[in-house]
Design a protein around this motif. Sequence first.
Motif, PDB file in Angstrom:
ATOM      1  N   ALA A   1      10.568  33.646  14.153  1.00 51.32           N
ATOM      2  CA  ALA A   1      11.379  32.752  14.924  1.00 51.32           C
ATOM      3  C   ALA A   1      12.213  32.148  14.106  1.00 51.32           C
ATOM      4  N   ALA A   2      13.269  31.213  14.695  1.00 57.90           N
ATOM      5  CA  ALA A   2      14.045  30.586  13.766  1.00 57.90           C
ATOM      6  C   ALA A   2      14.007  29.230  14.582  1.00 57.90           C
ATOM      7  N   ALA A   3      14.266  27.966  13.842  1.00 60.88           N
ATOM      8  CA  ALA A   3      14.555  26.584  14.105  1.00 60.88           C
ATOM      9  C   ALA A   3      15.959  26.745  14.892  1.00 60.88           C
ATOM     10  N   SER A   4      15.906  25.944  16.162  1.00 60.83           N
ATOM     11  CA  SER A   4      17.405  25.933  16.751  1.00 60.83           C
ATOM     12  C   SER A   4      17.845  24.779  16.412  1.00 60.83           C
ATOM     13  N   THR A   5      19.144  24.728  16.397  1.00 66.32           N
ATOM     14  CA  THR A   5      20.047  23.433  16.246  1.00 66.32           C
ATOM     15  C   THR A   5      20.676  22.971  17.431  1.00 66.32           C
ATOM     16  N   GLY A   6      20.928  23.869  18.594  1.00 72.00           N
ATOM     17  CA  GLY A   6      21.447  23.482  19.708  1.00 72.00           C
ATOM     18  C   GLY A   6      21.349  24.627  20.859  1.00 72.00           C
TER      19      GLY A   6
ATOM     20  N   ALA B   1      13.783   9.865  19.363  1.00 74.98           N
ATOM     21  CA  ALA B   1      12.847  10.010  18.614  1.00 74.98           C
ATOM     22  C   ALA B   1      11.930  11.188  18.977  1.00 74.98           C
ATOM     23  N   ILE B   2      11.875  11.675  19.894  1.00 75.04           N
ATOM     24  CA  ILE B   2      10.998  12.942  20.185  1.00 75.04           C
ATOM     25  C   ILE B   2      11.530  14.125  19.437  1.00 75.04           C
ATOM     26  N   ALA B   3      13.078  14.124  19.331  1.00 73.15           N
ATOM     27  CA  ALA B   3      13.396  15.260  18.555  1.00 73.15           C
ATOM     28  C   ALA B   3      13.144  15.243  17.061  1.00 73.15           C
ATOM     29  N   HIS B   4      13.079  13.737  16.634  1.00 72.35           N
ATOM     30  CA  HIS B   4      12.816  13.534  15.190  1.00 72.35           C
ATOM     31  C   HIS B   4      11.205  13.766  14.999  1.00 72.35           C
ATOM     32  N   ALA B   5      10.305  13.710  16.224  1.00 70.38           N
ATOM     33  CA  ALA B   5       8.906  13.769  16.030  1.00 70.38           C
ATOM     34  C   ALA B   5       8.452  15.374  16.076  1.00 70.38           C
ATOM     35  N   ILE B   6       9.344  16.245  16.309  1.00 71.16           N
ATOM     36  CA  ILE B   6       8.814  17.652  16.299  1.00 71.16           C
ATOM     37  C   ILE B   6       9.358  18.217  14.934  1.00 71.16           C
ATOM     38  N   ASP B   7       8.247  18.881  14.500  1.00 71.95           N
ATOM     39  CA  ASP B   7       8.125  19.648  13.077  1.00 71.95           C
ATOM     40  C   ASP B   7       8.678  21.120  13.338  1.00 71.95           C
ATOM     41  N   ARG B   8       9.886  21.412  13.288  1.00 71.19           N
ATOM     42  CA  ARG B   8      10.425  22.603  13.716  1.00 71.19           C
ATOM     43  C   ARG B   8       9.914  23.705  12.734  1.00 71.19           C
TER      44      ARG B   8
ATOM     45  N   VAL C   1      14.387  23.610  20.325  1.00 66.93           N
ATOM     46  CA  VAL C   1      13.339  23.618  19.398  1.00 66.93           C
ATOM     47  C   VAL C   1      13.353  24.917  18.521  1.00 66.93           C
ATOM     48  N   ALA C   2      13.328  26.047  19.180  1.00 61.43           N
ATOM     49  CA  ALA C   2      13.335  27.356  18.200  1.00 61.43           C
ATOM     50  C   ALA C   2      13.908  28.536  18.931  1.00 61.43           C
ATOM     51  N   GLU C   3      14.200  29.300  18.430  1.00 61.58           N
ATOM     52  CA  GLU C   3      14.603  30.521  19.216  1.00 61.58           C
ATOM     53  C   GLU C   3      13.832  31.841  18.725  1.00 61.58           C
ATOM     54  N   TRP C   4      13.639  32.815  19.454  1.00 64.22           N
ATOM     55  CA  TRP C   4      12.711  33.765  19.068  1.00 64.22           C
ATOM     56  C   TRP C   4      13.243  35.144  19.824  1.00 64.22           C
ATOM     57  N   GLY C   5      13.256  36.273  19.212  1.00 62.67           N
ATOM     58  CA  GLY C   5      13.302  37.684  19.871  1.00 62.67           C
ATOM     59  C   GLY C   5      11.839  38.458  19.802  1.00 62.67           C
ATOM     60  N   PHE C   6      11.863  39.274  20.412  1.00 56.90           N
ATOM     61  CA  PHE C   6      10.423  40.040  20.449  1.00 56.90           C
ATOM     62  C   PHE C   6       9.965  41.027  19.453  1.00 56.90           C
ATOM     63  N   ILE C   7       9.058  41.441  19.422  1.00 59.16           N
ATOM     64  CA  ILE C   7       8.588  42.282  18.148  1.00 59.16           C
ATOM     65  C   ILE C   7       8.186  43.709  18.968  1.00 59.16           C
ATOM     66  N   THR C   8       8.711  44.952  18.333  1.00 56.35           N
ATOM     67  CA  THR C   8       8.237  46.332  18.929  1.00 56.35           C
ATOM     68  C   THR C   8       7.351  46.884  17.833  1.00 56.35           C
ATOM     69  N   VAL C   9       6.326  47.480  18.378  1.00 59.37           N
ATOM     70  CA  VAL C   9       5.286  48.207  17.433  1.00 59.37           C
ATOM     71  C   VAL C   9       5.250  49.680  17.914  1.00 59.37           C
ATOM     72  N   ALA C  10       5.280  50.618  16.977  1.00 58.36           N
ATOM     73  CA  ALA C  10       5.585  51.938  17.293  1.00 58.36           C
ATOM     74  C   ALA C  10       4.761  52.776  16.259  1.00 58.36           C
ATOM     75  N   ARG C  11       4.352  53.758  16.981  1.00 57.83           N
ATOM     76  CA  ARG C  11       4.042  55.066  16.013  1.00 57.83           C
ATOM     77  C   ARG C  11       5.167  55.424  15.079  1.00 57.83           C
TER      78      ARG C  11
ATOM     79  N   ASP D   1      16.023  15.829  11.837  1.00 59.53           N
ATOM     80  CA  ASP D   1      14.951  16.380  11.007  1.00 59.53           C
ATOM     81  C   ASP D   1      13.808  15.809  11.479  1.00 59.53           C
ATOM     82  N   PHE D   2      12.487  16.472  10.942  1.00 63.47           N
ATOM     83  CA  PHE D   2      11.265  15.889  11.000  1.00 63.47           C
ATOM     84  C   PHE D   2      10.956  14.644  10.336  1.00 63.47           C
ATOM     85  N   ASP D   3      10.810  13.770  11.120  1.00 61.82           N
ATOM     86  CA  ASP D   3      10.975  12.302  10.471  1.00 61.82           C
ATOM     87  C   ASP D   3       9.956  11.129  11.240  1.00 61.82           C
ATOM     88  N   VAL D   4       8.555  11.162  11.075  1.00 57.71           N
ATOM     89  CA  VAL D   4       7.868  10.449  11.943  1.00 57.71           C
ATOM     90  C   VAL D   4       8.267   8.938  11.943  1.00 57.71           C
TER      91      VAL D   4
END
Lengths: 536, 276
Positions: free
Chosen positions: A326-331, A307-314, A502-512, A349-352
């Motif tokens: 970021a991207a939604a995770s499956t596992g 139920a908690i997994a279904h309550a989260i809107d990825r 829930v999700a997976e993400w990498g970081f961002i580089t900002v450069a001149r 799936d997100f399903d309250v």
Amino acid sequence: MLTAIPTRRTFLQAGAALLASTALPTLARAQAASAGGRLIVAADSEPKNLNPAIVASNGVFFVASKVIEPLAEASFEGKDGLSPRLATAWEGSEDGLSVTFKLRAGVTWHDGKPFTSADVAFSALSVWKPLQNLGRIVFANLETVETPDAATAVFRFSKPTPLQLIRNALPVVSSVIPKHLYEGTDIAANPANVQLVGTGPFRFAEYKPGEYYRLTRNDAYWGKPQPNLDEIVFRVLPDRAGAGAALEAEEIQLAAFSAVPLTDLDRISRVPGIKVITKGYEALTYQLVVEINHRRKELADLKVRQAIAHAIDRKFVVDTIFLGYAAASTGPVPKNAPEFYDADVPTYDFDVAKANALLDEAGYAKDADGKRFSLKLRPAPYFNETRQFGDYLRQALAAVGIDAEIVNADSAAHQKAVYTDHDFDLAVAPPVFRGDPAISTTILVQSGIPAGVGFSNQGGYANAELDAVIAKAAETIDTARRTELYRQFQKLVAADLPLINVAEWGFITVARDSVLNVASNPRWAVSNWADTALQG
Amino acid sequence: MRTMRRLLATPEGAVGLALLACLALVALFAPVLSPGDPLRIAGRALTTPFSDPAFPLGTDRLGRDVLAGLIHGARTSLAVGLAAAAAALAMGLCVGLAAGFAGGLLDEALMRMVDAFQIVPGFLLALAFVSVVGPSVPVVVLAIALGAWADPARLTRAQVLSVRERDYVAAARVAGMHPVEIAVREILPNVLPPVLALSAIIVAAAILTEAALSFLGLGDPNVVTWGSMIAEGRNVLRSSPWLSIFPGIALVLTVVGVYLLGEGLTRALSGRRAAA
């Protein structure tokens, strides 16, 4: 796509920027003057121990990886995703009991002594295996390292150890330190842990606490004519809001690890002369995870976890909290680990309505106030995004009748509460996937881990079937069979939900724009930067 | 009632009282003005103010209604401010009364304790207390009171010292009243006015301290406060400054209101004393 619009900097703008950068005027001028030049980078932490052979963490690697090198580095195009560094070739035996490394010839330490297989043997047996946070797991069964000649090191294991694991772990666990400086000393307290001595493209020049780390070119680097830069300065800028402004004022030329907040990226990407780069973190994937304390009777019920997994809107999490970065995770294995990733797992799936139905089925009906039960939620304080997700999760749970109370704490108190005292019902954690599930991922769900081990299964979850798969994969030599076991592992985790990915993400580089060859490998921010250059 | 009329006669008092009355009404009727959890994710994230009638002041990074946050934040800010000031005043009055009335060794001991608390900056004390005990509303109230009780204690003691030698106190003593009764019935009512005038400053300081604690992430995360709203807005200050500006304005109005009321009260009370 977020790319800066390249416009030619006018003479006036450059002049104004030079005048504006009062903090480091001489540094800024040096950039324009020479082809090698000095790269100034934002750093947000100052690790007490800077030795990557002992502390294999991104905060340490960020500075230390330019000085101390691993046996191999991650690579976009190399075989098995690796490019050779101090080792030129590696081969595992049929029985999985040994791995032979051929080492690079003609390499010298920054103090002039030659690099040999004795250094590798010493690092492996005296540092990686007994002292290093990740090496303890990867090299748990390492018995001896034989050195038949100066350019060969043979690792011998007491139990079969998969070459695939060793290979995937090399960039992270195999930083080689000089035997002649460490032998016979208290390794953890050695002054060389701060005043680093390595074989890398840059020498460690000086460290001013609270101000900067300065690295200078190693003229005797084995990869000559690299490095391209003369100097790298890591300027300590603990205030994240300050990195963007410092980039605009040209006080720094590069900010990695999302030092510029996500919310500022859209604006800064439109500033002329600045580029936003999302590549270069493929092998440093962070995962947004809901840790669950299975000692709570409600949470021990699979229906409640579903139920908690279904309550989260990825989608909301990815679009609003991570602003799309970021991207939604499956596992438990992220998508950008294609060697292991399996999309064919149970998904939520997100399903309250479904979440509510599952909770009703589990026997937790809503009371007069629309509440079913209360939980204690501890969001990890390390990132803005983990805290914001904590705020979001509280609301998402309220929508299905679960009353979550947020408890905030600083890093030390949070880790003690979750990983030692088990004083939580739900926790938000950002574990890192490090190229192989056996390095730091299976420990998140495996049973029998003593209390106090950080970033591990401290939720009291125990699943004999899952434990058996993890144990079997740990000693399966055959790469295909081992990979198959980890696919099974993903299915089991996604089905039984010991934790919720829930999700997976990498970081961002900002450069001149003047910084060249950024993001040239999947661990770029924590690689050696030998090819990084500045446009004159 | 006379004090009240005098208070309203001063411009500071009238303006301050009006401001605070509005605020108190908003705080009191918050559940009616904006029903539901103010931390609820109500709409699209970062709606600009005055663009969507459903969210007159826009929404924040997660899509929470800024106006709802302001309304419910008024509750937290006022409640914490008043509770902390009340706690500080109660502590200060008790300690000051005891020290001033008893004198001697007890006076010395209590006043050195007051010194100790006055030396440590109140905000630092609150910061340390909350980070050790853990953030929740009662803890924050206590933490703020801990840094604020020393001033009223000192003031009370000074007043008690001057009052206790008066004839009516001596008369009460001769009449055989119990010392505690004298302290509470004869002395306390006469030392109260100046201490109450100080209370306005304490309330204003308490509201600011609460906001600062929340800003640093040491407030209760389960209730909305102006300080936490400003802290959240700070991350997007360059692109969505309104997220920090609106709670900032609310904070300024409140503190100015409390301060003006305090000024008015002081003038009204000194007027009374001059007239008496």
